[in-house]
Design a protein around this motif. Structure first.
Motif, mmCIF file in Angstrom:
data_model
loop_
_atom_site.group_PDB
_atom_site.id
_atom_site.type_symbol
_atom_site.label_atom_id
_atom_site.label_comp_id
_atom_site.label_asym_id
_atom_site.label_seq_id
_atom_site.Cartn_x
_atom_site.Cartn_y
_atom_site.Cartn_z
ATOM 1 N N LEU A 45 30.813 47.391 46.888
ATOM 2 C CA LEU A 45 29.717 46.695 46.215
ATOM 3 C C LEU A 45 30.015 46.242 44.793
ATOM 4 O O LEU A 45 29.259 45.448 44.241
ATOM 5 C CB LEU A 45 28.475 47.602 46.178
ATOM 6 C CG LEU A 45 27.943 48.046 47.530
ATOM 7 C CD1 LEU A 45 26.812 49.047 47.349
ATOM 8 C CD2 LEU A 45 27.494 46.858 48.344
ATOM 9 N N CYS A 46 31.113 46.721 44.188
ATOM 10 C CA CYS A 46 31.317 46.422 42.765
ATOM 11 C C CYS A 46 32.424 45.409 42.486
ATOM 12 O O CYS A 46 32.442 44.793 41.434
ATOM 13 C CB CYS A 46 31.578 47.706 41.981
ATOM 14 S SG CYS A 46 33.207 48.430 42.261
ATOM 15 N N GLY A 47 33.377 45.250 43.402
ATOM 16 C CA GLY A 47 34.433 44.258 43.233
ATOM 17 C C GLY A 47 35.687 44.736 42.537
ATOM 18 O O GLY A 47 36.659 43.994 42.454
ATOM 19 N N ALA A 48 35.715 45.949 42.030
ATOM 20 C CA ALA A 48 36.903 46.433 41.325
ATOM 21 C C ALA A 48 38.119 46.521 42.244
ATOM 22 O O ALA A 48 39.257 46.421 41.788
ATOM 23 C CB ALA A 48 36.634 47.800 40.695
ATOM 24 N N CYS A 49 37.882 46.664 43.534
ATOM 25 C CA CYS A 49 38.973 46.836 44.495
ATOM 26 C C CYS A 49 39.295 45.565 45.275
ATOM 27 O O CYS A 49 40.085 45.609 46.220
ATOM 28 C CB CYS A 49 38.605 47.941 45.482
ATOM 29 S SG CYS A 49 37.228 47.476 46.569
#
Length: 164
Positions: A45-49
């Motif tokens: 859900l956050c996009g860091a990966c």
């Protein structure tokens, strides 16, 4: 029970032996030593990966290795073949668009993918595409400005074929 998985990562054929449900993120970081994709929420859900898999941006934290078999994966380290930086990476640096730097690798992958699929993306399209990338430092305006800069640099680039 471990299983061998073969895939292409940043242009290189790799073989990873791990449990089929191991996350792609875990394999990239711990088996291949790539530190660009980061663990953020663990829920995609956050996009860091974010990484690119077969041309699509995916959350590597919730992508199991069994689904990566035979696929092509590009991380932020592989956006630009060779030694240089991808134009999005350079624009992010030029615009000082990273505060803490935690989310910026996923943003770079997402933005580069957007510009490769939509080279004429306008500000609205950029904002919409990057909506899945969360940044707690509040650099979203600088990120959008950087992606617009990368887009315009792409438009100004003349290839030898164009000059004829």
């Amino acid at each position: 029970m471990t299983q061998a998985f073969e895939l292409t990562v940043n242009g290189r054929q790799v073989r990873i032996e791990t449990h089929p449900d191991t996350s792609l993120l875990h394999a990239l970081r711990n088996e291949l030593g790539l530190k660009g994709p980061r663990f953020g929420c663990g829920l995609g859900l956050c996009g860091a990966c974010f990484v690119r898999m077969d041309g699509q941006v995916v959350a590597s934290c919730d992508t199991p290795m069994w689904s990566a078999e035979g696929r092509t994966v590009v991380t932020v380290e592989g956006l630009e073949p060779g030694e240089g930086l991808h134009r999005v990476q350079q624009a992010l640096l030029d615009e000082q668009a990273a505060q803490c730097g935690f989310c910026i690798t996923g943003i770079a992958v997402n933005a580069a993918t957007l510009l490769e699929t939509n080279p004429d993306a306008d500000e609205e399209a950029i904002v919409e595409a990057l909506d899945r990338n969360l940044c707690r430092c509040g650099v979203q305006r600088r990120v959008v400005r950087a992606v617009l800069k990368a887009r315009s640099e792409s438009a100004c680039h003349v290839t030898p074929e164009d000059a004829v």
